[in-house]
Design a protein around this motif. Structure first.
Motif, PDB file in Angstrom:
ATOM      1  N   TYR A 652       0.841  -1.204   0.000  1.00  0.00           N
ATOM      2  CA  TYR A 652       0.000   0.000   0.000  1.00  0.00           C
ATOM      3  C   TYR A 652       0.876   1.254   0.000  1.00  0.00           C
ATOM      4  N   LEU A 653       1.931   1.240   0.806  1.00  0.00           N
ATOM      5  CA  LEU A 653       2.833   2.397   0.865  1.00  0.00           C
ATOM      6  C   LEU A 653       3.551   2.598  -0.470  1.00  0.00           C
ATOM      7  N   GLU A 654       3.962   1.499  -1.110  1.00  0.00           N
ATOM      8  CA  GLU A 654       4.626   1.605  -2.412  1.00  0.00           C
ATOM      9  C   GLU A 654       3.689   2.248  -3.441  1.00  0.00           C
ATOM     10  N   ARG A 655       2.411   1.830  -3.447  1.00  0.00           N
ATOM     11  CA  ARG A 655       1.440   2.422  -4.361  1.00  0.00           C
ATOM     12  C   ARG A 655       1.266   3.902  -4.055  1.00  0.00           C
ATOM     13  N   THR A 656       1.251   4.260  -2.772  1.00  0.00           N
ATOM     14  CA  THR A 656       1.085   5.662  -2.382  1.00  0.00           C
ATOM     15  C   THR A 656       2.210   6.524  -2.955  1.00  0.00           C
TER      16      THR A 656
END
Length: 713
Positions: A652-656
């Motif tokens: 999720y953080l990578e997508r953010t």
């Protein structure tokens, strides 16, 4: 000191150095053993011989640092390359004219000859570039004359063939000669048993191409048919006005080719460096600043530094194709063959307006670079670089349980990286992690943790292949030799293996680099690649291109439409016909994006920007976000900064971070709509920090897990 005869092992050689008053740790004993001509295991040596070998080595190094440059000024045809053990490999550039007026040189790089080699050896040992200089000049002249005699029949046959060509093409002779001259200057032959055959065979193809070019309206329509090279090249007006000189710094990783190019860039009054990665652009921007230059950086997301810099570091997609500079450096030129991004290298190679264009990369790109120079009617010089430290394929596999501190384990998917990471952490190793989904900031931080030995092992994808300083990395271990390329799983090519493996044994940190795999089956392809096995010829040698905004708007006006998908379809039919020198760069993906954007009925200029916005189009959440942004632009509504939970899962953080980068990319183009860039930068920073923290916290065993047995160091 007594002349003691010593039975040689590595330790006893250290004793000999000690008796000579020399610290053993300050000497490369393996190189000294080779210089003494000693056997692999046992042998005898005298202290005096050791001292003499050390003196000779010091003299050769001093001569390399100062004498070689002075000698090159006196004898420009003589070239030197560092070899192992501090010696120098000498080459004599022999030029044999193919026309009566001295034009069209056939160039040969040959050994200087026995007499010249003896003089050069004494020059080096005495560090005196003037010693017997006239004798050396005479010896080199005799060597050149010897090759002229050896190749007399070959040269005479070539002259006859060229005269026949000139008679055949008549008035187009000047164009033929100019094309042949450019091609010859980009080719240097070396002595071999079949040298005469190789020269005639190679130049038969070159002569044929020169005749084709000459017949095309005396060279005014170079290599063009219908759309062809001509109309594409001619659109880069600033570049075409400069009569550019292209220099190809060709060599493997760790050969100094890019460093030499950046030295030339820094000395120029104006220049630009074009990087394949934002990380490399940032590193070289910082390097330019450290030199005291008025530097700036431009990427798709941001602009840093001086408002009107003399030197810029850019990601290649942001290359300025309008503002002339003195020197441009295009890094990783072999990326021309990348289906997704190759168009940016094509544009830069043909269109960067610099008097000197230095392209850096592996020999796989030579045919493309040569074709581009010939098509544009520009000169090409090829400068070959050799690797500074040996790269050795190990004889045995290295399974994960045998991984040592300082190793890098390479996989080819995010999932495989995390599987290797978890296995190594469970076995007691501390791990740094690098893969493509991580932002440049996190990759740089993880590389620093490995470089500073905060983490014992690096687990990575081929993202380490370029742009990261990995310092003490000695062994690269492949956990696979195949990768998913977006269509199918395929074996790694030899250049791909060499690019990744080449990160081992960095010059200044290691004497040599080692390469292995986690299993026996993968060792064969690695050995073949490192042994220089030739790569199978590419099935498709066309240049990747993507239409730019000028081409899009011109086609839209011609068709009377604002539908981007319709314009791209027209462009595809007009440019990628059978026999075209071009092929589309990810055209199917671009058409799919265009169809989605067309639903908002934006002006075509804006639709094109959204269609090429850098997001992960395989991720439904990301494409849904982009669709909302398109609708907001169409409605004239502002787009608020991203909101995200920085305590979320790693994926999720990578997508953010990726979506934040896309927001900032659009904010540069539509600041009135994407008007919360600063807030988005803060979110990206917090998400990067959270990713870094997660990777650090999970990089080693927790307290309970530390009771497991550790892998021996």
């Amino acid at each position: 000191m007594a002349r003691n005869r010593i039975h040689l092992t590595t330790d006893i050689l250290a004793d000999a150095l000690h008796r000579l008053g020399i610290a053993a740790a300050a000497v490369d004993r393996e190189a000294l053993r080779r210089a003494l001509g000693l056997p692999e295991q046992d042998g005898f040596v005298e202290d005096a011989a050791v001292a003499a070998a050390l003196r000779d080595g010091d003299a050769r190094r001093a001569f390399t640092e100062g004498g070689v440059a002075a000698l090159r000024l006196a004898l420009p045809a003589l070239r030197a390359e560092p070899a192992r053990d501090g010696a120098l490999a000498w080459h004599l550039r022999v030029s044999l004219p193919l026309l009566d007026d001295g034009r069209l040189d056939l160039r040969l790089d040959a050994p200087p000859g026995e007499a010249a080699a003896e003089i050069l050896e004494e020059m080096a040992l005495g560090n005196d570039p003037a010693w017997r200089l006239d004798d050396l000049r005479a010896a080199l002249a005799e060597t050149a004359a010897g090759f002229a005699r050896t190749l007399h029949r070959t040269v005479a046959r070539l002259r006859d063939q060229i005269r026949d060509d000139l008679h055949e093409i008549g008035a187009d002779a000047p164009t033929y000669i100019a094309h042949l001259d450019r091609s010859l200057r980009a080719r240097v032959f070396t002595p071999s048993p079949n040298l005469a055959h190789a020269i005639l065979d190679t130049l038969k193809t070159v002569r044929t191409r020169a005749k084709v070019v000459a017949r095309e309206e005396s060279g005014r329509r170079r290599l063009r048919d219908r759309v062809g090279f001509g109309s594409y090249i001619d659109k880069f007006v600033p570049a075409r006005r400069l009569n550019r000189r292209i220099v190809f710094h060709m060599g493997p990783t760790n050969s100094g080719k890019t460093y030499a190019a950046l030295e030339m860039l820094a000395k120029a009054p104006t220049g630009t460096y074009l990087a394949p990665l934002r990380l490399l652009a940032l590193e070289n921007y910082e390097a330019l600043l450290e030199r005291g230059l008025r530097a700036g950086m431009v990427t798709g997301e941001e602009i840093l530094g001086e408002p009107d810099p003399s030197h810029t570091a850019r990601t290649i997609e942001t290359a300025d194709l309008r503002r002339p500079v003195e020197v441009a450096v295009i890094d990783e030129i072999q990326m021309l063959s990348d289906p997704d991004r190759g168009w940016a290298w094509t544009n830069a190679l043909f269109g960067i307006p610099a008097r000197t264009v230095i392209v850096c990369g592996s020999d796989d790109a030579l045919s493309h670079v040569r074709r581009a120079a010939e098509a544009a009617g520009e000169s090409l010089d090829v400068v070959t670089f050799v690797r500074k430290t040996p790269l050795v394929a190990l004889g045995e596999p290295v399974p994960l349980e045998s991984v040592q501190p300082g190793d890098a384990v390479v996989a080819f998917s995010r999932r495989a990286v995390h599987e290797n990471r978890e296995a190594l952490v469970a076995a007691g190793r501390s791990v740094a992690t690098i893969y493509g989904a991580l932002s440049p900031e996190v990759r740089r931080a993880e590389a620093r943790r490995f470089r500073d030995r905060e983490a014992e092992v690096l687990v990575t994808t081929d993202a380490i292949g370029m742009g990261l300083n990995l310092g003490p990395l000695k062994r690269v271990i492949f956990s696979a030799v195949a990768k998913w390329d977006g269509t199918a799983t395929r074996p790694l090519t030899n250049p791909e293996i060499r690019q990744i493996a080449g990160r081992a044994g960095r010059f200044g940190h290691q004497d040599e680099g080692h390469v292995s795999a986690t299993d026996d089956a993968s060792l064969g392809p690695i050995r073949d690649a490192l042994a220089g096995a030739p790569t199978a010829p590419a099935a498709d040698t066309r240049f990747y291109v993507r239409p730019d905004l000028i081409a899009i708007e011109a086609a839209a006006a011609e068709l009377g439409t604002d539908a981007l998908a319709e314009v791209l379809t027209h462009f595809s039919r007009a440019t990628f016909y059978d026999g075209s020198p071009f092929q589309p760069s990810a055209m199917e993906e671009a058409l799919e994006a265009a169809r989605a954007v067309d639903k908002a009925h934006l002006p075509i200029r804006e639709a094109f920007a959204f269609a090429v916005c850098p997001i992960d189009r395989r991720d439904p959440a990301s494409t849904a976000m982009l669709d909302r942004w398109v609708q907001a632009r169409a409605a004239g509504a502002p787009v608020a900064a991203l909101r995200a939970n920085v305590g979320g899962e790693l994926e999720y953080l990578e997508r953010t971070v990726k979506l934040a980068a896309a927001y900032l990319w659009l904010a540069r183009r539509f600041p009135d709509t994407f008007d919360e860039a600063e807030a988005t930068k803060l979110l990206r920073g917090r998400a990067n920090a959270a990713i870094e923290q997660t990777l650090r916290e999970t990089a080693s065993c927790n307290l309970a897990a530390r009771t497991r047995p550790r892998v021996p160091a």
